[in-house]
Write a protein that holds these residues in place. Structure first.
Motif, mmCIF file in Angstrom:
data_model
loop_
_atom_site.group_PDB
_atom_site.id
_atom_site.type_symbol
_atom_site.label_atom_id
_atom_site.label_comp_id
_atom_site.label_asym_id
_atom_site.label_seq_id
_atom_site.Cartn_x
_atom_site.Cartn_y
_atom_site.Cartn_z
ATOM 1 N N GLY A 68 0.815 -1.211 0.000
ATOM 2 C CA GLY A 68 0.000 0.000 0.000
ATOM 3 C C GLY A 68 0.843 1.253 0.000
ATOM 4 N N VAL A 69 0.183 2.377 -0.234
ATOM 5 C CA VAL A 69 0.849 3.671 -0.320
ATOM 6 C C VAL A 69 0.841 4.348 1.033
ATOM 7 N N GLU A 70 1.977 4.882 1.433
ATOM 8 C CA GLU A 70 2.072 5.612 2.693
ATOM 9 C C GLU A 70 1.118 6.802 2.665
ATOM 10 N N SER A 71 0.253 6.894 3.672
ATOM 11 C CA SER A 71 -0.781 7.937 3.682
ATOM 12 C C SER A 71 -0.328 9.190 4.420
ATOM 13 N N GLU A 72 0.781 9.135 5.142
ATOM 14 C CA GLU A 72 1.211 10.271 5.950
ATOM 15 C C GLU A 72 2.134 11.171 5.124
ATOM 16 N N GLU A 73 1.536 11.829 4.104
ATOM 17 C CA GLU A 73 2.338 12.620 3.176
ATOM 18 C C GLU A 73 3.138 13.728 3.867
ATOM 19 N N LEU A 74 2.533 14.353 4.857
ATOM 20 C CA LEU A 74 3.234 15.447 5.533
ATOM 21 C C LEU A 74 4.444 14.937 6.309
ATOM 22 N N VAL A 75 4.296 13.780 6.929
ATOM 23 C CA VAL A 75 5.420 13.196 7.665
ATOM 24 C C VAL A 75 6.563 12.880 6.706
ATOM 25 N N LEU A 76 6.223 12.269 5.581
ATOM 26 C CA LEU A 76 7.259 11.934 4.606
ATOM 27 C C LEU A 76 7.916 13.184 4.030
ATOM 28 N N ALA A 77 7.123 14.226 3.828
ATOM 29 C CA ALA A 77 7.683 15.481 3.329
ATOM 30 C C ALA A 77 8.660 16.078 4.332
#
Length: 377
Positions: free
Chosen positions: A215-224
């Protein structure tokens, strides 16, 4: 007296270190690139746990490299199934399936195999066709792709489960998933996974791995935030080569740098410019000769906690020794770490001494200038 069936896929994992992302149908190309067989070595690491219990177990195995050679060298009692291996020495899935079928008919107590997800599928198919899906099965991780939940977290962990069985300890049996990827899609950076069925797998504590979470990581802000921090590190260390490992978490770093990314491979970045793509073990070593200072940016595999040994065998023991533990930047969201439910992170490099040296604790970057400490074994 416990009778184990043992099947070793000699070609398992040969595509990993040379950057092929799989071994199915790729033996000739892997050997052309200088690949070495490692499945027997990893099987030996597991079976070492049974040496003190040799008098309490026996094996039904396959000729030559598929089991007989190792078991005889280690001093175990072994009988052989009635299969004739190709004169070329290059075994195939049909050999695995026929061996498993004969072992099922012979009534082995536990079937052990060394391989990857493709081998697990072959075992599953053979047992289903033989009507013996009730036989406990335990995998020794030796392949490039280890998504199925039928393996020990390391070869030694598989051995600990087997030792507990022979010692008469209570060992649970759990129905566990067999999953596999489409390798052609995999080589094109597309993750296409399928569920193929379940095997009965002996369980002991945290020695057996969970199914790999996709699946795709949903925590985009964390990854950014993580990606921004890694970019800042690169700006501060202009003379450092960065080796970016595989996965969607590390992909965020490449997106931050606006560079092409090999989702399921290793890329190299120097002064925020791409200097290597989809590198093999030898390609990494060549760059380490060229750049005296280097770091690796790796992620944690969701659901399992592996940082080395699952889909990134390009980071071989030789590469890891050149880098050193202090030059590994591990990145992960806190939610992924929390989902491990207290299980430690795992390194399964294939070199037991190196794994032992690196065990202890390791820092994980979980945001912008935000880090946590995790146990590593």
């Amino acid at each position: 007296m416990i009778t184990f069936g043992l099947i070793i896929n000699p070609l398992a994992g040969i595509g990993g270190a040379v950057g092929l992302k799989g071994s199915d149908g790729m033996a000739a190309e892997a050997f052309r690139r200088g690949a070495e067989k490692k499945a027997m070595q990893r099987s030996e690491q597991a079976l070492q746990c049974l040496l003190e219990q040799q008098h309490n177990c026996r094996f039904l195995s396959c000729p030559g490299e598929m089991g007989e050679q190792l078991l005889t060298a280690m001093g175990f009692s072994v009988s052989l199934v009635d299969i004739k291996l190709p004169s070329s020495g290059v075994t195939c899935a049909a050999d695995t399936r026929e061996a498993a079928r004969q072992m099922a008919d012979a009534g082995v107590d536990v079937l052990i195999f060394a391989g990857g997800d493709g081998t697990a599928r072959d075992i599953l198919q053979a047992l289903e066709q033989a009507g013996r899906s009730d036989i406990p099965v335990l995998g020794i991780p030796a392949g490039v792709k280890i998504h199925s939940a039928v393996y020990g977290v390391t070869p030694q962990a598989s051995g600990e489960v087997l030792r507990a069985l022979v010692s008469g300890k209570l060992v649970d049996i759990k129905e566990s998933e067999v999953r596999d990827l489409d390798e052609e899609a995999f080589r094109q950076d597309r993750v296409v996974a399928r569920h193929f069925g379940e095997l009965q797998v002996p369980q002991l504590g945290h020695f057996v791995q969970a199914v790999k979470q996709g699946g795709v990581e949903s925590e985009e802000l964390v990854l950014a935030d993580i990606a921004a921090y890694i970019r800042e590190m690169m700006e501060d260390d202009e003379d450092v080569l960065y080796l970016i490992g595989s996965g969607k978490t590390t992909q965020a770093v490449m997106q931050e740098l606006q560079l092409d990314n090999t989702l399921l491979g290793v890329d190299a970045v120097f002064q925020q410019q791409l200097v290597g793509q989809d590198l093999s073990e030898q390609g990494i070593l060549a760059l380490l000769d060229q750049y005296p200072r280097a770091r690796a940016v790796l992620s944690v595999m969701g659901g399992q906690g592996h940082i080395i040994g699952r889909g990134n065998q390009q980071f071989s023991p030789q590469v890891l020794k050149r880098l050193g533990k202090k030059n590994v930047c591990l990145i992960s969201s806190k939610s992924k770490l929390t989902a491990l439910a207290g299980r430690p992170l795992t390194i399964d490099s294939g070199d037991c001494q190196l794994d032992k040296q690196w065990s202890g604790t390791i820092q994980v970057i979980t945001g912008y200038r935000d880090q946590v400490v995790q146990n590593l074994r």
